[in-house]
Design an enzyme around this catalytic site. Structure first.
Site, short mmCIF file in Angstrom:
data_model
loop_
_atom_site.label_atom_id
_atom_site.label_comp_id
_atom_site.label_asym_id
_atom_site.label_seq_id
_atom_site.Cartn_x
_atom_site.Cartn_y
_atom_site.Cartn_z
N ASP A 1 -11.33 -5.16 7.03
CA ASP A 1 -10.51 -6.08 7.81
C ASP A 1 -11.29 -6.58 9.04
O ASP A 1 -11.24 -7.77 9.39
CB ASP A 1 -9.23 -5.39 8.28
N ARG B 1 0.83 -1.20 0.00
CA ARG B 1 0.00 0.00 0.00
C ARG B 1 0.86 1.25 0.00
O ARG B 1 0.48 2.28 -0.52
CB ARG B 1 -0.94 -0.05 1.21
N HIS C 1 -4.23 0.53 8.23
CA HIS C 1 -4.69 -0.54 7.35
C HIS C 1 -3.53 -1.13 6.56
O HIS C 1 -2.82 -0.43 5.84
CB HIS C 1 -5.74 0.01 6.38
N ARG D 1 -13.89 -9.06 8.02
CA ARG D 1 -13.27 -10.36 7.70
C ARG D 1 -12.89 -11.10 8.98
O ARG D 1 -13.06 -12.32 9.08
CB ARG D 1 -12.03 -10.14 6.83
#
Length: 234
Positions: free
Chosen positions: A70, A10, A97, A73
């Site tokens: 996240d 990222r 993140h 999940r």
């Protein structure tokens, strides 16, 4: 902005995305006082902070998708493990993140019952859940080439929460006054943006990750803003 279609980090997206972000921030101004800006590009915590500084909009009205996906999940994986509907599992992933995020096991619970005790989770179990959640996006990208659907569902939930004024607690990229930085953190979202963040108590290990996340986000935001200043001089 560029969707994540290849398994690059990222942070590698930052340099090319910040230029686009800057042009967008300038082109949409001036805007209505009721406007809320939602960032979904990665690295989301950094770009959200950059956009807020470049645009000058109030912090409560500039948010990012953060670790919402996240967290969903993680709750989904725990639901399968424990045999409890995900709606009754209250577990958050916070931080930055990506590679600098952590589940808040010290706060996790199943309808008020300590999650670790309820599920008899070992340290190895918790480690596996954390790693699996963090790497899930990369697995999906390798298999399908993109992660459109999961984040799309999250964005829809965030937008409904704002438009319908649901006053929901979601894990978003928000300004955290305690740490003086944007972070992925549980916050109360309403029609005017962020009402406030949750005052969570962290254990030592979780605090260490958060401090690392703050340091990373702060330095990367400074570097990104420096890059934009250099571009002005060219």
């Amino acid at each position: 902005l560029h969707p994540t279609q290849t398994p690059e980090t990222r942070e590698q997206l930052l340099k090319r995305n910040v230029k686009i972000l800057k042009s967008i921030a300038k082109s949409i101004l001036p805007i209505s006082e009721s406007t809320i800006v939602l960032l979904v590009a990665n690295p989301v915590d950094i770009l959200t902070a950059v956009f807020q500084q470049v645009s000058g909009l109030p912090k409560e009205r500039v948010i990012g998708s953060g670790t919402f996906l996240d967290t969903m999940r993680l709750r989904g994986a725990l639901s399968k493990k424990l045999g409890v509907a995900a709606v009754h599992i209250h577990a958050y992933i916070v931080g930055m993140h990506g590679d600098c995020q952590t589940p808040l096991w010290s706060n996790a619970n199943v309808s008020g019952v300590n999650l670790i005790e309820y599920g008899k989770l070992t340290k190895e179990d918790m480690k596996k859940f954390a790693i699996a959640t963090r790497n899930k996006a990369y697995e999906i990208i390798n298999a399908k080439g993109s992660t459109y659907y999961g984040i799309g569902a999250c964005v829809a939930t965030i937008c409904r929460g704002i438009v319908q004024n649901r006053n929901q607690v979601l894990q978003l990229s928000v300004w955290n006054e305690t740490y003086k930085s944007y972070l992925s953190w549980p916050a109360l979202l309403w029609k005017k943006g962020i009402r406030h963040t949750l005052p969570l108590k962290l254990n030592d290990a979780e605090t260490k990750v958060i401090h690392k996340a703050v340091k990373t986000i702060t330095s990367e935001v400074a570097a990104a803003l420096e890059t934009t200043e250099e571009d002005k001089m060219k």
